[in-house]
Design an enzyme around this catalytic site. Structure first.
Site, PDB file in Angstrom:
ATOM      1  N   ASP A 272       0.766  -1.281  -0.063  1.00 50.96           N
ATOM      2  CA  ASP A 272       0.049  -0.038   0.200  1.00 50.96           C
ATOM      3  C   ASP A 272       0.978   1.284   0.039  1.00 50.96           C
ATOM      4  O   ASP A 272       2.053   1.095   0.064  1.00 50.96           O
ATOM      5  CB  ASP A 272      -0.694  -0.136   1.299  1.00 50.96           C
ATOM      6  CG  ASP A 272      -2.168   0.870   0.774  1.00 50.96           C
ATOM      7  OD1 ASP A 272      -2.258   1.707  -0.037  1.00 50.96           O
ATOM      8  OD2 ASP A 272      -3.225   0.720   1.336  1.00 50.96           O
TER       9      ASP A 272
HETATM   10  C1  BGC Z   1      -5.123   2.953   0.125  1.00 51.64           C
HETATM   11  C2  BGC Z   1      -5.319   2.078  -0.837  1.00 51.64           C
HETATM   12  C3  BGC Z   1      -5.145   2.811  -2.350  1.00 51.64           C
HETATM   13  C4  BGC Z   1      -3.889   3.404  -2.333  1.00 51.64           C
HETATM   14  C5  BGC Z   1      -3.729   4.322  -3.647  1.00 51.64           C
HETATM   15  C6  BGC Z   1      -3.983   4.153  -0.096  1.00 51.64           C
HETATM   16  O1  BGC Z   1      -3.968   5.089   0.801  1.00 51.64           O
HETATM   17  O2  BGC Z   1      -5.178   2.443   1.341  1.00 51.64           O
HETATM   18  O3  BGC Z   1      -6.492   1.368  -0.668  1.00 51.64           O
HETATM   19  O4  BGC Z   1      -5.313   1.838  -3.201  1.00 51.64           O
HETATM   20  O5  BGC Z   1      -3.921   4.452  -1.331  1.00 51.64           O
HETATM   21  O6  BGC Z   1      -4.449   5.360  -3.970  1.00 51.64           O
END
Ligand code: BGC
Length: 742
Positions: A272
């Site tokens: 993530d």
């Molecule tokens: C989130 C993810 C997301 C990623 C990219 C993160 O903060 O937890 O679910 O896909 O950002 O935007």
């Protein structure tokens, strides 16, 4: 067999052997730096290609770009990678396309209320087409975290509390995004997230610690991910959270042992945003170098946003801490995904091959999805459906009745509110000049504490035959990092309801919300409640159609509604316990006698200040007609370990309107090697029944369906007695039983 046929077998031109050969050939040409470059996912410039990014791509230091949706820029990014980097490897272009792109579908929790995999698949297909036409080839969805804590804002992005429902609908989303052929125009790689256990964040506070015993992890949190892997999901994203002391982004048990060794996943694992760097913030590593080592050796192939791999993996290889074979495995997983997407053959996007963004058929599908996502929670005295023929005037009250943006919900980066039709607009269109519509906001936002708009709202109510209130939560109150400790109606909304109730008019509450709300005090004050979630672009017409009976509601809750926040976690599939609460033993705090002695004998499990049942159970949802179940039976009467059993029931539409019911199959394993839940969903079917129609619904169960992870954390099938129910919600009482025999 001729020699030339032998040669053909040795050098396949398609299929997985050919693909693996192409990967090997490419790997042989790559320097260590180019391999590590493939592991980097970096943010885009947003509509232009900045100089530093162009140079990094030219040097082979970028494997993926996140958040670019300008198609000309995406094509320029790809051209730079393909024509100006040494090996010409195309880029993965990632974007969160969570519940639609420009055309916004209901929030995932709302889509889950449809219990309709085909509808969910179509929504993802349309989102994929729209996103792909902008050059996006990878989305970070479906989010299939089991969520049993509505304080957690990300419950909105989830498919609810149940592993079976989430697995079915999550797989449907994977099929929708990826299509039958991942390399076809309009197909994009899906990403099942967040692996794993994120939804169990303590106290429903985002990013918080999770402690999930391995058995619980395997029986509850992991099955949807395994279903996604079985459906061919191209990638998996790790969770931010700490899982039993080892952050998910470095957790070898889930990333290596379970995902790769047990499930055989050969796609791409991405971190993530910054979550590898955060391993040190967790206190799991001393700094970025160790974080890179831990995440890479656990099996995270690509790093989103932070740059610990770029800065440290090469020296970890040079120092002998990491092997080049391990690096090659990571890069292979990334290249495999790029090959599967057909990017080496077709790196550029030609939008003319795809339907227009927000095409009329996309908006029509979003409207239909919103209709099926609406859940009629309560309908006393049959106040609904409203009749445009018999009403003179209707009051439309509330801050969410006429807001094109708020109805879209959380995580809609590319959602275009200009396509939204609000409920107020749609009701006006539907009733025309037959019914007078009095509109008053009542309160500025759902969080406002003022009463300045109350008088106008009360006047509107007094002039009307019925009052429809659009209350709940704005989009900003749910989603990532947007958690609440008290999930009642925020602000002065309850006081507004009181003021409107004092008019004596029939009150209809349309809840627009990203989560279940605790409404024990509120529900008795209103005559009908429709949970509309955040219903998306065409939520307004969907709500109008349901309120006025053009459509009959058919949604069912994918998550339990608690009475009060303090009941959380409360979910249908709980364990029985040794002293379960019963109607006979429940005592309310107001009924405790003064100076009553405190005994340990005869007590059962409940809170003094709230009933132990939920406000609305999982699976609950009414219609404008009624359904009854009877004659639950099994055939044959016993299930042999190698056999199957059919569970059937009769379902009758007992009303004079047609309607669609979601028939639900639940089982209980009465005795287990580890204690088993009081009910587990094992099947569901949407059944259309004409007025007074009676029909048989049947489900097939196999011993595999009844298997679970026992004390040794291995999957077992245990002979013994099972209860089985078919009904219209998780509190169904219509059951039969059977034995699973050796
Ligand atoms: C989130 C993810 C997301 C990623 C990219 C993160 O903060 O937890 O679910 O896909 O950002 O935007």
């Amino acid at each position: 067999m001729t020699e030339s046929m032998d040669t053909e077998q040795a050098e396949p031109t398609s299929g997985s052997a050919f693909l693996e050969e192409r990967i090997r050939t490419l790997l042989q040409q790559m320097t260590l730096e180019e391999k590590i470059g493939q592991m980097a996912q970096v943010p885009s410039g947003g509509g232009h290609l900045p100089h530093h990014l162009r140079e990094a791509i030219q040097r082979g230091q970028v494997g993926s770009v996140i958040n670019e949706v300008d198609v000309a820029t995406v094509n320029e990014l790809q051209r730079t990678a393909v024509e100006e980097s040494r090996l010409g490897i195309p880029l993965l272009v990632g974007r969160d396309v969570i519940h639609g792109f420009a055309t916004v579908f209901p929030i995932p929790l709302g889509q889950a209320a449809s219990w309709n995999p085909r509808l969910v698949e179509l929504g993802a297909r349309i989102a994929a087409h729209e996103a792909a036409s902008r050059g996006v080839n990878w989305t970070f969805a479906p989010m299939i975290d089991i969520s049993r804590d509505p304080r957690w804002g990300r419950i909105a992005e989830s498919l609810g509390e149940d592993p079976f429902l989430t697995g079915s609908l999550g797989s449907a989303m994977v099929r929708g995004f990826q299509g039958e052929d991942l390399s076809a125009p309009g197909s994009i790689a899906a990403c099942a997230k967040h692996f794993a256990g994120y939804g169990a964040s303590e106290s429903g506070k985002d990013y918080n610690t999770t402690n999930i015993p391995e058995g619980e992890l395997r029986n509850v949190y992991l099955p949807p991910f395994q279903a996604a892997v079985d459906a061919g999901v191209a990638s998996i994203m790790t969770s931010f959270s700490d899982l039993n002391g080892v952050p998910a982004t470095a957790n070898t048990l889930i990333l290596q042992q379970i995902l790769r060794d047990e499930w055989g996943f050969d796609g791409l694992v991405v971190s993530d945003w910054d979550s590898i760097h955060q391993l040190a913030v967790h206190g799991f590593t001393a700094g970025d170098r160790d974080s890179a080592f831990e995440a890479a050796t656990a099996g995270v192939d690509m790093e989103m946003a932070s740059q610990t791999y770029a800065h440290h993996l090469a020296s970890l290889v040079h120092d002998g801490r990491m092997t080049i074979e391990h690096i090659d495995t990571m890069v292979s997983n990334i290249l495999r995904t790029k090959f599967r997407l057909g990017l080496f053959d077709t790196p550029y996007t030609d939008p003319s091959l795809l339907p227009d963004i927000a095409a009329p058929e996309h908006l029509a599908a979003a409207r239909h999805a919103a209709v099926e996502s609406l859940v009629l929670l309560k309908n006393d005295v049959r106040v609904l459906p409203l009749s445009a023929e018999s009403l003179c005037a209707v009051a439309i009250i509330g801050p969410l009745a006429d807001d094109q943006q708020e109805q879209l919900g959380t995580w809609i980066f590319d959602g275009d509110a200009r396509h939204s039709v609000t409920a107020l607009q749609a009701i006006r269109d539907l009733v025309g000049d037959r019914v007078t519509v009095h509109h008053a906001r009542g309160i500025d936002t759902t969080r406002s504490h003022d009463r300045g708009g109350f008088d106008e709202a009360v006047r509107a109510a007094e002039q009307s035959d019925v009052v429809v209130m659009f209350l709940g939560e704005e989009a900003i109150l749910s989603g990532e990092a947007h958690c609440r400790a008290d999930i009642g109606l925020p602000g002065n909304q309850e006081a507004l309801i009181d003021a409107l109730a004092a008019t004596g008019k029939p009150l209809v509450l349309v809840l627009m919300t990203g989560r279940p709300l605790a409404l024990e005090r509120v529900v008795p004050k209103v005559h009908a409640v429709v949970c509309a979630w955040h219903p998306g672009s065409l939520g307004g017409p969907a709500i109008a159609d349901v309120l006025f009976g053009v459509e009959s509601p058919s949604g069912k809750l994918p998550v339990t509604f608690p009475r009060v926040t303090g009941q959380i976690p409360i979910y249908y599939s709980h364990k029985h316990g040794g002293k379960p609460g019963t109607p006979e033993t429940f005592v309310h705090i107001d009924d405790i006698q003064a100076r009553a002695p405190q005994l340990s004998v005869g007590n059962t499990s409940f809170h003094f200040d709230v009933h132990y049942s939920p406000l609305y159970p999982f699976g609950h949802g009414l219609s404008y007609t009624t359904f009854e179940y009877d004659s639950v039976r099994v055939d044959p009467p016993e299930l042999a370990v190698s056999g199957t059993i059919t569970v059937s029931a009769e379902v009758t539409n007992t009303g004079d309107r047609d309607g669609t019911e979601v028939a639900q199959l639940y089982v209980r394993d009465l005795v287990g090697n580890v204690t088993r839940p009081v009910k587990e969903l094992k099947g569901f079917q949407r059944v259309f029944l004409a007025a007074y129609e009676r029909r048989t619904v049947s489900f097939t169960l196999t011993p595999e369906d009844l298997s679970f992870f026992g004390r040794a954390n291995t999957r077992i099938v245990e002979p013994g007695r099972f209860h089985v129910w078919i009904g219209g919600s998780s509190d169904t009482q219509t059951r039969a039983e059977f034995d699973l025999t050796d």
